[in-house]
Each structure stands twice: as C-alpha cells, then as structure tokens.
Write a protein that holds these residues in place. Structure first.
Motif, mmCIF file in Angstrom:
data_model
loop_
_atom_site.group_PDB
_atom_site.id
_atom_site.type_symbol
_atom_site.label_atom_id
_atom_site.label_comp_id
_atom_site.label_asym_id
_atom_site.label_seq_id
_atom_site.Cartn_x
_atom_site.Cartn_y
_atom_site.Cartn_z
ATOM 1 N N ALA A 1 -31.624 45.699 38.206
ATOM 2 C CA ALA A 1 -32.546 45.239 39.438
ATOM 3 C C ALA A 1 -32.814 46.486 40.203
ATOM 4 C CB ALA A 1 -31.511 44.340 40.028
ATOM 5 N N ILE A 2 -33.857 46.269 40.891
ATOM 6 C CA ILE A 2 -34.349 47.321 41.811
ATOM 7 C C ILE A 2 -34.146 46.905 43.166
ATOM 8 C CG2 ILE A 2 -36.406 48.472 42.693
ATOM 9 C CD1 ILE A 2 -38.043 47.785 39.923
ATOM 10 N N PHE A 3 -33.188 47.608 43.736
ATOM 11 C CA PHE A 3 -33.207 47.632 45.116
ATOM 12 C C PHE A 3 -33.801 48.355 46.253
ATOM 13 C CE2 PHE A 3 -29.518 46.013 42.890
ATOM 14 C CZ PHE A 3 -28.854 45.241 43.530
ATOM 15 N N THR A 4 -34.474 47.757 47.077
ATOM 16 C CA THR A 4 -35.289 48.519 47.808
ATOM 17 C C THR A 4 -35.144 48.494 49.394
ATOM 18 O OG1 THR A 4 -37.226 48.277 46.430
ATOM 19 C CG2 THR A 4 -37.806 48.812 48.709
ATOM 20 N N LEU A 5 -34.739 49.239 50.152
ATOM 21 C CA LEU A 5 -34.561 49.143 51.566
ATOM 22 C C LEU A 5 -35.847 49.309 52.324
ATOM 23 C CD1 LEU A 5 -32.607 49.177 53.948
ATOM 24 C CD2 LEU A 5 -32.491 51.546 54.017
ATOM 25 N N ASP A 6 -36.121 48.035 52.959
ATOM 26 C CA ASP A 6 -37.280 47.778 53.760
ATOM 27 C C ASP A 6 -36.976 48.097 55.380
ATOM 28 O OD1 ASP A 6 -39.501 46.883 54.977
ATOM 29 O OD2 ASP A 6 -40.030 45.236 54.037
ATOM 30 N N TYR B 1 -32.478 44.786 52.448
ATOM 31 C CA TYR B 1 -32.459 45.072 50.993
ATOM 32 C C TYR B 1 -33.065 44.287 50.125
ATOM 33 C CZ TYR B 1 -29.409 49.030 52.058
ATOM 34 O OH TYR B 1 -28.980 50.317 52.474
ATOM 35 N N LEU B 2 -34.281 44.352 49.406
ATOM 36 C CA LEU B 2 -35.027 43.644 48.665
ATOM 37 C C LEU B 2 -34.658 43.695 47.366
ATOM 38 C CD1 LEU B 2 -38.697 44.472 50.157
ATOM 39 C CD2 LEU B 2 -37.086 42.565 50.800
ATOM 40 N N VAL B 3 -34.452 42.805 46.364
ATOM 41 C CA VAL B 3 -33.970 42.996 45.179
ATOM 42 C C VAL B 3 -34.702 42.230 44.198
ATOM 43 C CG1 VAL B 3 -31.946 42.670 43.607
ATOM 44 C CG2 VAL B 3 -31.621 42.807 45.995
ATOM 45 N N PHE C 1 -32.871 39.028 48.808
ATOM 46 C CA PHE C 1 -32.858 40.098 49.850
ATOM 47 C C PHE C 1 -31.453 39.797 50.518
ATOM 48 C CE2 PHE C 1 -35.115 36.528 51.825
ATOM 49 C CZ PHE C 1 -34.679 36.441 52.822
ATOM 50 N N ASP C 2 -31.125 40.668 51.313
ATOM 51 C CA ASP C 2 -30.203 40.453 52.347
ATOM 52 C C ASP C 2 -30.045 41.639 53.128
ATOM 53 O OD1 ASP C 2 -27.794 39.251 53.658
ATOM 54 O OD2 ASP C 2 -27.648 37.899 52.104
ATOM 55 N N GLY C 3 -29.294 41.786 54.452
ATOM 56 C CA GLY C 3 -29.412 42.491 55.315
ATOM 57 C C GLY C 3 -28.625 43.729 55.076
ATOM 58 N N THR C 4 -27.415 43.785 54.092
ATOM 59 C CA THR C 4 -26.574 44.570 54.001
ATOM 60 C C THR C 4 -26.615 44.856 52.245
ATOM 61 O OG1 THR C 4 -24.548 43.657 53.396
ATOM 62 C CG2 THR C 4 -25.029 44.186 55.939
ATOM 63 N N ALA D 1 -26.463 41.902 49.478
ATOM 64 C CA ALA D 1 -27.703 41.908 48.648
ATOM 65 C C ALA D 1 -27.179 41.982 46.989
ATOM 66 C CB ALA D 1 -28.541 43.077 48.763
ATOM 67 N N TYR D 2 -26.166 42.538 46.715
ATOM 68 C CA TYR D 2 -25.621 42.605 45.426
ATOM 69 C C TYR D 2 -24.942 41.374 45.080
ATOM 70 C CZ TYR D 2 -25.815 47.519 43.899
ATOM 71 O OH TYR D 2 -26.075 48.787 43.447
ATOM 72 N N ASP D 3 -24.389 40.766 45.946
ATOM 73 C CA ASP D 3 -23.808 39.516 45.730
ATOM 74 C C ASP D 3 -25.091 38.567 45.687
ATOM 75 O OD1 ASP D 3 -21.270 40.008 46.311
ATOM 76 O OD2 ASP D 3 -20.996 39.259 48.356
ATOM 77 N N MET D 4 -26.131 38.604 46.459
ATOM 78 C CA MET D 4 -27.210 37.511 46.300
ATOM 79 C C MET D 4 -27.828 37.889 44.967
ATOM 80 S SD MET D 4 -27.258 35.456 48.932
ATOM 81 C CE MET D 4 -29.043 35.001 48.722
ATOM 82 N N ALA D 5 -27.759 39.073 44.378
ATOM 83 C CA ALA D 5 -28.620 39.548 43.230
ATOM 84 C C ALA D 5 -27.896 38.892 41.977
ATOM 85 C CB ALA D 5 -28.345 41.089 42.985
ATOM 86 N N GLU D 6 -26.560 38.684 42.141
ATOM 87 C CA GLU D 6 -25.741 38.071 41.048
ATOM 88 C C GLU D 6 -26.054 36.619 41.110
ATOM 89 O OE1 GLU D 6 -21.018 36.988 40.458
ATOM 90 O OE2 GLU D 6 -21.519 39.200 40.806
ATOM 91 N N ASP D 7 -26.170 36.043 42.266
ATOM 92 C CA ASP D 7 -26.378 34.519 42.320
ATOM 93 C C ASP D 7 -27.753 34.268 41.715
ATOM 94 O OD1 ASP D 7 -23.795 34.051 43.540
ATOM 95 O OD2 ASP D 7 -24.909 34.114 45.451
ATOM 96 N N VAL D 8 -28.817 35.037 41.965
ATOM 97 C CA VAL D 8 -29.969 34.715 41.487
ATOM 98 C C VAL D 8 -30.210 35.065 40.400
ATOM 99 C CG1 VAL D 8 -31.394 36.876 42.139
ATOM 100 C CG2 VAL D 8 -32.379 34.775 42.126
#
Length: 94
Positions: free
Chosen positions: A8-13, A24-26, A37-40, A44-51
């Motif tokens: 996954a590509i994690f990008t700080l916007d 953090y956009l994933v 995406f998420d604010g920390t 963002a890692y937790d959301m990445a696993e879920d998606v």
C-alpha cells in the motif's frame, strides 16, 4: 487461501481542511478502487487492513481473480509517500 499481503502507498496530505495536522491517504496499487484514509498513521494502517479485507472478500464473492502481489521495490512514490505491506487474514473477517 485466507492470508494475503499487499503493498500500500501511504501519503501524508497536509492540505486537507478537515485534518489540520494532515491526513494519511492509503492506496493499494494492485487493487483498483481500493483506498482509504485517516488522520493518524496508526488509524490509517487499521483502515488499510479493513479495506484490504473488504476488497478481497468482495472479489471472492464475485468469483474474481485476486491478482498477485506486486514487488514493493518496483512501486514509485513521491517524497510525501512510502510503501508498506499490509497483511490480512480473511478467516478473521468472515
């Protein structure tokens, strides 16, 4: 197979008006339309696993082929981004 790993590509916007400290956009480049995406970074890692789990379960339900994982070294990203592997065990999500 129930365990998968995808890069996954994690990008700080830092220009997001909702998240003054940045968001953090994933994005999963191997899986079209799979992003979050998420604010920390931790969230963002937790959301990445879920998606990732949701996307793969949907693909299995639709009898779609799950693509092989790309080599993370071949994924290009900009200075505000980094590549990380995200692992999911679908047996834990059923």
């Amino acid at each position: 197979m129930s365990k998968y790993i995808f890069p996954a590509i994690f990008t700080l916007d830092t220009n997001d008006p909702v998240y003054p400290n940045g968001v953090y956009l994933v994005d999963f480049p191997d899986l079209e339309g799979s992003y979050t995406f998420d604010g920390t970074l931790a969230e963002a890692y937790d959301m990445a696993e879920d998606v990732l789990a949701t996307t793969l379960l949907y693909m299995k339900e639709q009898n779609k082929d799950i693509p092989p994982m790309s080599n993370p070294k071949g994924i290009k990203c900009d200075l505000n981004s980094f590549v990380s592997l995200v692992k999911v065990d679908l047996d834990n999500y059923n």
